[in-house]
Design an enzyme around this catalytic site. Structure first.
Site, PDB file in Angstrom:
ATOM      1  N   ASP A 128     -23.710 -47.297  33.914  1.00  0.00           N
ATOM      2  CA  ASP A 128     -24.937 -47.246  34.713  1.00  0.00           C
ATOM      3  C   ASP A 128     -24.770 -46.410  35.976  1.00  0.00           C
ATOM      4  O   ASP A 128     -23.665 -46.014  36.336  1.00  0.00           O
ATOM      5  CB  ASP A 128     -25.405 -48.668  35.062  1.00  0.00           C
ATOM      6  CG  ASP A 128     -24.269 -49.600  35.481  1.00  0.00           C
ATOM      7  OD1 ASP A 128     -23.193 -49.115  35.821  1.00  0.00           O
ATOM      8  OD2 ASP A 128     -24.481 -50.826  35.458  1.00  0.00           O
ATOM      9  N   HIS A 153     -26.267 -60.537  34.033  1.00  0.00           N
ATOM     10  CA  HIS A 153     -26.515 -59.159  33.602  1.00  0.00           C
ATOM     11  C   HIS A 153     -25.232 -58.466  33.166  1.00  0.00           C
ATOM     12  O   HIS A 153     -24.151 -58.763  33.651  1.00  0.00           O
ATOM     13  CB  HIS A 153     -27.289 -58.349  34.659  1.00  0.00           C
ATOM     14  CG  HIS A 153     -26.509 -57.907  35.854  1.00  0.00           C
ATOM     15  ND1 HIS A 153     -27.088 -57.798  37.109  1.00  0.00           N
ATOM     16  CD2 HIS A 153     -25.212 -57.524  36.027  1.00  0.00           C
ATOM     17  CE1 HIS A 153     -26.167 -57.359  37.966  1.00  0.00           C
ATOM     18  NE2 HIS A 153     -25.033 -57.185  37.341  1.00  0.00           N
ATOM     19  N   GLU A 193     -30.943 -56.842  33.308  1.00  0.00           N
ATOM     20  CA  GLU A 193     -31.242 -58.103  33.990  1.00  0.00           C
ATOM     21  C   GLU A 193     -31.841 -59.100  32.991  1.00  0.00           C
ATOM     22  O   GLU A 193     -32.260 -58.715  31.892  1.00  0.00           O
ATOM     23  CB  GLU A 193     -32.257 -57.833  35.115  1.00  0.00           C
ATOM     24  CG  GLU A 193     -31.812 -56.774  36.134  1.00  0.00           C
ATOM     25  CD  GLU A 193     -30.744 -57.265  37.135  1.00  0.00           C
ATOM     26  OE1 GLU A 193     -30.045 -58.261  36.851  1.00  0.00           O
ATOM     27  OE2 GLU A 193     -30.612 -56.626  38.189  1.00  0.00           O
TER      28      GLU A 193
HETATM   29  C1  F6R Z   1     -21.249 -52.187  36.956  1.00  0.00           C
HETATM   30  C2  F6R Z   1     -22.168 -53.063  36.231  1.00  0.00           C
HETATM   31  C3  F6R Z   1     -22.448 -54.473  36.663  1.00  0.00           C
HETATM   32  C4  F6R Z   1     -21.230 -55.209  37.221  1.00  0.00           C
HETATM   33  C5  F6R Z   1     -21.603 -56.622  37.651  1.00  0.00           C
HETATM   34  C6  F6R Z   1     -20.428 -57.340  38.308  1.00  0.00           C
HETATM   35  O1  F6R Z   1     -21.160 -50.922  36.353  1.00  0.00           O
HETATM   36  O2  F6R Z   1     -22.730 -52.622  35.290  1.00  0.00           O
HETATM   37  O3  F6R Z   1     -22.959 -55.175  35.560  1.00  0.00           O
HETATM   38  O4  F6R Z   1     -20.226 -55.242  36.253  1.00  0.00           O
HETATM   39  O5  F6R Z   1     -22.665 -56.575  38.547  1.00  0.00           O
HETATM   40  O6  F6R Z   1     -20.086 -56.695  39.492  1.00  0.00           O
HETATM   41  P1  F6R Z   1     -18.776 -57.063  40.306  1.00  0.00           P
HETATM   42  O7  F6R Z   1     -17.605 -56.647  39.456  1.00  0.00           O
HETATM   43  O8  F6R Z   1     -18.844 -56.244  41.557  1.00  0.00           O
HETATM   44  O9  F6R Z   1     -18.802 -58.541  40.526  1.00  0.00           O
END
Ligand code: F6R
Length: 237
Positions: A66, A134, A139
């Site tokens: 993303d 997500h 979402e």
């Molecule tokens: C990142 C992504 C998100 C994260 C998720 C967890 O490319 O697609 O789904 O993996 O928001 O984020 P962290 O690792 O910062 O807790």
């Protein structure tokens, strides 16, 4: 799903060994990348292994999950910038074969799926998980059949990510993300979760029903998923 529980350091090392095995078996493998704080330990370990000569990415390609809409790759909060600085600039991958969806040209997001397919499909997709379940930026409520598309970020996701920006107003309102079907098309998946703030959602997506309310729960239906958890994230299982 196979669930592996150990310290944050050990799960990063174990997940990294899956990359070692894959790239030995298939040097031109296609890797699906993720950003965020969770993969940082894994990426540091991949850099270490690469420098030690234990893994080579020279024939590999990558497709990231993303990107924020409106940020170009030079913005220090863009996911392209994140990947370059935390991984690609420190390993022997050919940068021209690393792909992050464009946050600037968002005219045809599903073209990303065609690009992935033309390259042969993702061999190993890495995922973190949001506190709302997500994966990528899919979402709750996102249809399981979705391909790469533009999403409006929920307030909770923008809140969670504001720690990387000066203020909430600077957090983009939209992102482009691989869809759930795009993710499920990967031949294998590693999901990592670290810390007690993820414990509740980890329990839900592994042990709860498969529902679009918890996007990651679809992974229960994928034939090859490994979930790497530290003890805190696994506390409620
Ligand atoms: C990142 C992504 C998100 C994260 C998720 C967890 O490319 O697609 O789904 O993996 O928001 O984020 P962290 O690792 O910062 O807790």
């Amino acid at each position: 799903m196979k669930v592996i529980i150990d310290s944050a350091e050990r799960i990063a090392a174990m997940a990294a060994q899956q990359y070692v095995a894959l790239l030995k078996r298939k040097p031109n493998a296609i890797l699906g990348g993720a950003t965020g704080s969770t993969p940082l330990g894994l990426y540091a370990e991949l850099v270490r292994l690469n420098k030690a000569g234990e893994i080579s990415f020279k024939d590999a390609s990558s497709f990231n999950l993303d990107e924020y809409v409106g940020l170009d790759g030079t913005h220090d909060q863009s996911y392209r910038y994140f990947m370059d600085h935390n991984l690609f600039d420190h390993i022997d991958i050919d940068k021209t074969r690393t792909h992050v969806p464009s946050g600037i040209d968002v005219s045809d997001p599903a073209a990303y799926d065609k690009q992935i397919e033309a390259a042969g499909g993702v061999d190993l997709q890495l995922l973190g998980i949001g506190n709302n379940g997500h994966i990528g930026f899919n979402e709750p409520g996102t249809p399981f059949g979705s391909l790469t598309h533009i999403v409006e970020l929920t307030e909770s996701t923008r809140e969670a990510n504001k720690r990387f920006f000066n203020s909430i107003d600077e957090v983009p309102t939209h992102a482009v993300t691989m869809g759930i079907k795009t993710i499920m098309n990967a031949r294998s998946i590693i999901l990592m979760a670290i810390g007690s703030s993820q414990a509740e959602i980890v329990k839900k997506f592994i042990q709860g029903p498969v529902t679009t309310d918890v996007p990651a729960s679809i992974l229960q239906l994928h034939p090859f998923v490994e979930v790497y958890l530290d003890e805190k994230a696994a506390a409620l299982l």
